[in-house]
Each structure stands twice: as structure tokens, then as C-alpha cells.
Design an enzyme around this catalytic site. Sequence first.
Site, short mmCIF file in Angstrom:
data_model
loop_
_atom_site.label_atom_id
_atom_site.label_comp_id
_atom_site.label_asym_id
_atom_site.label_seq_id
_atom_site.Cartn_x
_atom_site.Cartn_y
_atom_site.Cartn_z
N GLU A 59 94.66 -7.79 148.18
CA GLU A 59 94.81 -8.52 147.22
C GLU A 59 95.82 -9.57 147.68
O GLU A 59 97.15 -9.53 148.10
CB GLU A 59 95.46 -7.84 146.12
CG GLU A 59 95.67 -8.63 144.78
CD GLU A 59 96.15 -7.87 143.51
OE1 GLU A 59 95.12 -7.26 142.85
OE2 GLU A 59 97.18 -7.82 143.22
N ASP A 70 106.46 -11.31 138.19
CA ASP A 70 107.04 -10.61 139.31
C ASP A 70 108.37 -10.32 139.57
O ASP A 70 109.13 -11.29 138.91
CB ASP A 70 106.46 -11.54 140.74
CG ASP A 70 104.95 -11.50 140.88
OD1 ASP A 70 104.42 -10.22 140.94
OD2 ASP A 70 104.24 -12.38 140.97
#
Length: 279
Positions: A59, A70
Amino acid sequence: MTTGVRAGDVADRRAAEFGELPAGRQPVLGAFSVAGFPDLRSSVSAFVAYAERGATMLEVGAPAADPWLDGPAIAAAHRCALRAGDGVSITLETVRRISARSDAPVVVMSYWSTIQALGPRRTAAELASSGAAGCLVPDIPPEHVEQWVAAAVEAGISAPLLANRRAPYDELVVACRAATGFVYAPAVEGQRTGYSAEIDMDSLAAFVRSLRHIAPSARVLTGIGVSTPALATHVVRQGAVDGVVVGSPLIRALAEGGLSSSADLVHQFAAAIAQPQDR
């Protein structure tokens, strides 16, 4: 709310790309990092090494100026990668180089703002030509799901979607039934990447069961909070998922110990989940 992608078409596409999940099939291990982190060459080498050490899906995070989903480790990797230039160009070149050296499927993770800036159809086409197998857009607004999935299908790549644990039921239905490739189910609710506290396994398993009820043929992967190989084992065995995606631990290992350290960690995760799964 409905999408313009027919359920039968989606099911056929998912089966053609990923096959069925017979009892005993090994869980998927997705290895995540940010394209161009810590630099382009090192990034590509890391992804190739991860595939060699047991990752079954790579990924690739598209560097973004505001990676708001994030945590600190991955956000820092985004900032580092962007010092080298445009995030889209870095991502496409990273995918091209990985695809030339590895047969592992590459799934790009991109924020919706990046997709919007380039345009869904052009983004999907560029990713396909670079060798990407798919593109996960975790923050896509529900009203744009149909547009993005159609663009991905047209380009010949998969369009995995995130199943937001806080979303209304009708939005979950849209995401699960429109997604191709897999559905990404966060292991914990309302947390950013890098979460390292406890995971409520019963809650995760119940959520995954609800997703399978909505879309029985969907492959369900999880991440966020899967911080150690031992925890990955518990998640796969107790959470009823088809695999895990690991990101922050690998980025920290790469930043602190170099490629050998992060590649060894991938091997540990792969070994930990390499157990026959009864489904």
C-alpha cells in the site's frame, strides 16, 4: 442512496480480481509506507523488500500536505516525501518502479483532495498506466463514491473503500457494496494511524460481521492499532478479518533502524498471521 455501479458487476469484478476465500486461505498482509519516504530510491527498495519478506499487498501512500487521518509517524513521512517535489509525480514514479521489480499488487492510498485536484478519471487512468492494482480513498465524501468507483472501473483498477465505523448505516451500505478489491475496516473507532492502545476484539468482530451481512462477497481488511505481530495474530483470529494492513510500525522501523529493520518486522508480521483460517 444508491450508486450507478450495479451490484452484480461489482461482485463479478471482485471475484475476478481476488477470487473466493476458501477455508484455510492465508490472511493478507498489507505493508504501507509513503511514496518517496525517506527518498524515492529507498522507498522503492523498501516496498520490494517487504514483498520479498512476506507482504502480499503493498500500500503506497500518496504524499499529501494535510494527511489529517494520519498520526505523527506517517504525517512526518508525508512531509519528508514532499520535500522532493509533487506528491502525485512521486507516487506514480514509485508505483512504476515497484511494479517493474515486484509482482505484488500495489494499492495506492490517496486523500480525496489529491484525486479532486487531478480529476477522478485522469487519476485512475494514470494509476493504471503506472501499474497500480487499485486506489483506496479513505476520506471520499459519500456523494462522490459513485463517480470515483466508475472512474476506477473504467481504468481497470480496483476501488477499495473505507467502512467508517461512525457512518450512518446507509453510507456503510453504499461503501461496502460499491467497493472493489476490499473493504477497509478500522480496527478501532475514531483513531488516527499510529494508535497503540488496546483493540476491542469483540467490537471489531461485530463490526466486521455487519459488513459481511451488507456485502457477503467483500474481502475485509483492517488496520490502525495493529502495532505488533502478536496483536496482528489476535486481530486475524478474533476479528474475523481477511487480513491486516500495517503502516506506522514499519515507518518507525525504517526511520530508526533502516531497511533491514523494517523488512525484518514485515517478516515477523507475516509469520505471525500465517495460520490457516477457518471461515
